[in-house]
Motif scaffolding. Structure first.
Motif, PDB file in Angstrom:
ATOM      1  N   THR A   1       0.797  -1.212   0.020  1.00 32.45           N
ATOM      2  CA  THR A   1       0.054   0.079   0.027  1.00 32.45           C
ATOM      3  C   THR A   1       0.930   1.229   0.071  1.00 32.45           C
ATOM      4  OG1 THR A   1      -0.248  -0.105   2.391  1.00 32.45           O
ATOM      5  CG2 THR A   1      -1.792  -1.056   1.206  1.00 32.45           C
ATOM      6  N   ILE A   2       1.919   1.288   0.319  1.00 32.73           N
ATOM      7  CA  ILE A   2       2.937   2.571   0.213  1.00 32.73           C
ATOM      8  C   ILE A   2       3.981   2.436  -0.764  1.00 32.73           C
ATOM      9  CG2 ILE A   2       4.703   3.657   1.789  1.00 32.73           C
ATOM     10  CD1 ILE A   2       3.110   3.010   4.188  1.00 32.73           C
ATOM     11  N   ALA A   3       4.121   3.178  -1.858  1.00 32.82           N
ATOM     12  CA  ALA A   3       5.066   3.239  -2.662  1.00 32.82           C
ATOM     13  C   ALA A   3       6.494   3.978  -2.139  1.00 32.82           C
ATOM     14  CB  ALA A   3       4.504   4.074  -3.903  1.00 32.82           C
ATOM     15  N   LEU A   4       7.634   3.607  -2.842  1.00 34.37           N
ATOM     16  CA  LEU A   4       8.765   4.132  -2.272  1.00 34.37           C
ATOM     17  C   LEU A   4       9.747   4.481  -3.277  1.00 34.37           C
ATOM     18  CD1 LEU A   4       9.446   0.973   0.287  1.00 34.37           C
ATOM     19  CD2 LEU A   4       8.649   3.300   1.010  1.00 34.37           C
ATOM     20  N   ASN A   5      10.491   5.641  -3.277  1.00 38.72           N
ATOM     21  CA  ASN A   5      11.277   6.375  -4.454  1.00 38.72           C
ATOM     22  C   ASN A   5      12.494   6.477  -3.619  1.00 38.72           C
ATOM     23  OD1 ASN A   5       9.487   6.634  -6.697  1.00 38.72           O
ATOM     24  ND2 ASN A   5       8.162   7.532  -5.309  1.00 38.72           N
ATOM     25  N   ASN A   6      12.687   6.806  -2.338  1.00 37.16           N
ATOM     26  CA  ASN A   6      13.917   7.169  -1.726  1.00 37.16           C
ATOM     27  C   ASN A   6      14.150   6.553  -0.578  1.00 37.16           C
ATOM     28  OD1 ASN A   6      14.396   9.692  -3.764  1.00 37.16           O
ATOM     29  ND2 ASN A   6      12.578  10.362  -2.689  1.00 37.16           N
TER      30      ASN A   6
ATOM     31  N   CYS B   1      16.553   2.438  -2.093  1.00 35.91           N
ATOM     32  CA  CYS B   1      16.265   3.151  -2.916  1.00 35.91           C
ATOM     33  C   CYS B   1      17.182   4.254  -3.416  1.00 35.91           C
ATOM     34  CB  CYS B   1      14.859   3.873  -2.723  1.00 35.91           C
ATOM     35  SG  CYS B   1      13.579   2.663  -2.660  1.00 35.91           S
ATOM     36  N   ASP B   2      18.122   4.683  -2.673  1.00 35.78           N
ATOM     37  CA  ASP B   2      19.061   5.611  -2.845  1.00 35.78           C
ATOM     38  C   ASP B   2      20.226   5.065  -3.910  1.00 35.78           C
ATOM     39  OD1 ASP B   2      17.902   7.146  -1.245  1.00 35.78           O
ATOM     40  OD2 ASP B   2      19.207   6.378   0.573  1.00 35.78           O
ATOM     41  N   ASP B   3      20.551   3.684  -3.628  1.00 30.94           N
ATOM     42  CA  ASP B   3      21.596   3.173  -4.446  1.00 30.94           C
ATOM     43  C   ASP B   3      20.921   2.207  -5.432  1.00 30.94           C
ATOM     44  OD1 ASP B   3      23.743   4.405  -3.294  1.00 30.94           O
ATOM     45  OD2 ASP B   3      23.688   2.851  -1.604  1.00 30.94           O
TER      46      ASP B   3
ATOM     47  N   TYR C   1      18.451   1.775   7.525  1.00 30.93           N
ATOM     48  CA  TYR C   1      17.279   1.034   7.040  1.00 30.93           C
ATOM     49  C   TYR C   1      16.254   1.191   8.073  1.00 30.93           C
ATOM     50  CZ  TYR C   1      19.771  -0.978   3.193  1.00 30.93           C
ATOM     51  OH  TYR C   1      20.635  -1.259   2.190  1.00 30.93           O
ATOM     52  N   TYR C   2      14.891   1.384   7.614  1.00 30.18           N
ATOM     53  CA  TYR C   2      13.691   1.685   8.501  1.00 30.18           C
ATOM     54  C   TYR C   2      12.398   1.078   8.076  1.00 30.18           C
ATOM     55  CZ  TYR C   2      16.715   5.528   9.980  1.00 30.18           C
ATOM     56  OH  TYR C   2      17.765   6.070  10.274  1.00 30.18           O
ATOM     57  N   ALA C   3      11.682   0.851   8.935  1.00 26.56           N
ATOM     58  CA  ALA C   3      10.240   0.236   8.661  1.00 26.56           C
ATOM     59  C   ALA C   3       9.613   1.139   7.848  1.00 26.56           C
ATOM     60  CB  ALA C   3       9.442   0.096   9.778  1.00 26.56           C
TER      61      ALA C   3
ATOM     62  N   GLU D   1      10.272  11.685   6.660  1.00 31.08           N
ATOM     63  CA  GLU D   1      11.628  11.827   7.028  1.00 31.08           C
ATOM     64  C   GLU D   1      12.517  11.533   5.983  1.00 31.08           C
ATOM     65  OE1 GLU D   1      14.938  11.418  10.625  1.00 31.08           O
ATOM     66  OE2 GLU D   1      12.800  10.577  10.870  1.00 31.08           O
ATOM     67  N   PHE D   2      12.451  10.253   5.249  1.00 32.06           N
ATOM     68  CA  PHE D   2      13.514   9.614   4.311  1.00 32.06           C
ATOM     69  C   PHE D   2      12.997   9.307   2.876  1.00 32.06           C
ATOM     70  CE2 PHE D   2      14.266   7.969   8.957  1.00 32.06           C
ATOM     71  CZ  PHE D   2      15.601   8.523   9.016  1.00 32.06           C
ATOM     72  N   GLY D   3      11.639   9.539   2.925  1.00 34.80           N
ATOM     73  CA  GLY D   3      11.035   9.119   1.615  1.00 34.80           C
ATOM     74  C   GLY D   3      10.743  10.135   0.809  1.00 34.80           C
TER      75      GLY D   3
END
Length: 221
Positions: A54-59, A137-139, A209-211, A219-221
């Motif tokens: 349900t959550i998309a990640l880019n960073n 996602c950063d690398d 790394y994070y949940a 904060e990170f995404g």
């Protein structure tokens, strides 16, 4: 009454954790979601059925766990680039698509990237093993752990690197239980959280790394 620890979630209105999307049944109607849309079970037919997060990640860098509760048949566990303009209902097998990156629990244990399967024989998962999935996602890399030990290290993602969502694909009776940190459908004995104090995992979360939850995403995404 009659509630066990696995029936309780830390998901709140101010911090939502990833689950699987019950609205999208990506391939066919043989997949059943339960336990807060975290337990994934396929029927007895010979089909590949999928579920998407349900959550998309880019960073950022992200971690979740999967308990392989029934591996009598092949599993795929990974991520896929979510195309917002695509109709996902009854689509072709997701693990065969360009933009899928993950682990194929068959043929000795392989990576599967953009419909190309490796020949590395990394090792497979048995019933009740726990797969740790690290998404960087950063690398543009992913790493697979098995019961706390590295199995596949820093493997490059495929072509799809935008709006990555967790993806699982099961074949014929395959079952697994996902833990994104907010609620685990299986009992946790170690109680590990990320550096922000979020999540409840069986194994320690690697530094950085994070949940997958909205507080961390902000904060990170």
């Amino acid at each position: 009454t009659n509630l066990a620890a696995i029936d309780q979630a830390t998901d709140t209105p101010t911090n939502n954790f990833c689950t699987f999307n019950s609205i999208i049944n990506a391939n066919g109607n043989n997949l059943t979601l339960s336990q807060g849309n975290l337990r994934v079970a396929n029927g007895s037919t010979d089909t590949w059925d999928s579920a998407l997060g349900t959550i998309a990640l880019n960073n950022g860098k992200w971690y979740w766990e999967v308990k392989t509760t029934d591996v009598t048949n092949a599993h795929n566990h990974g991520v896929v680039s979510f195309d917002r303009n695509k109709t996902w209902v009854n689509t072709d097998n997701i693990m065969n698509q360009d933009g899928y990156s993950g682990f194929y629990n068959a043929d000795g244990g392989e990576t599967r990237i953009d419909n190309t399967v490796s020949t590395s024989d990394f090792g497979t998962f048995a019933d009740n093993d726990i797969l740790g999935f690290y998404l960087n996602c950063d690398d543009d890399q992913f790493t697979i752990y098995k019961n706390g030990s590295s199995l596949v290290s820093a493997t490059s993602l495929g072509n799809g690197k935008i709006d990555l969502v967790a993806c699982t694909v099961h074949y014929n009776d395959g079952d697994s239980e996902y833990n994104f940190g907010g609620c685990s459908p299986y009992s946790i004995s170690s109680a590990n959280s990320d550096a922000n104090g979020y999540g409840n995992f069986e194994y320690a979360v690697a530094s950085g790394y994070y949940a997958v939850c909205t507080k961390n995403l902000a904060e990170f995404g």
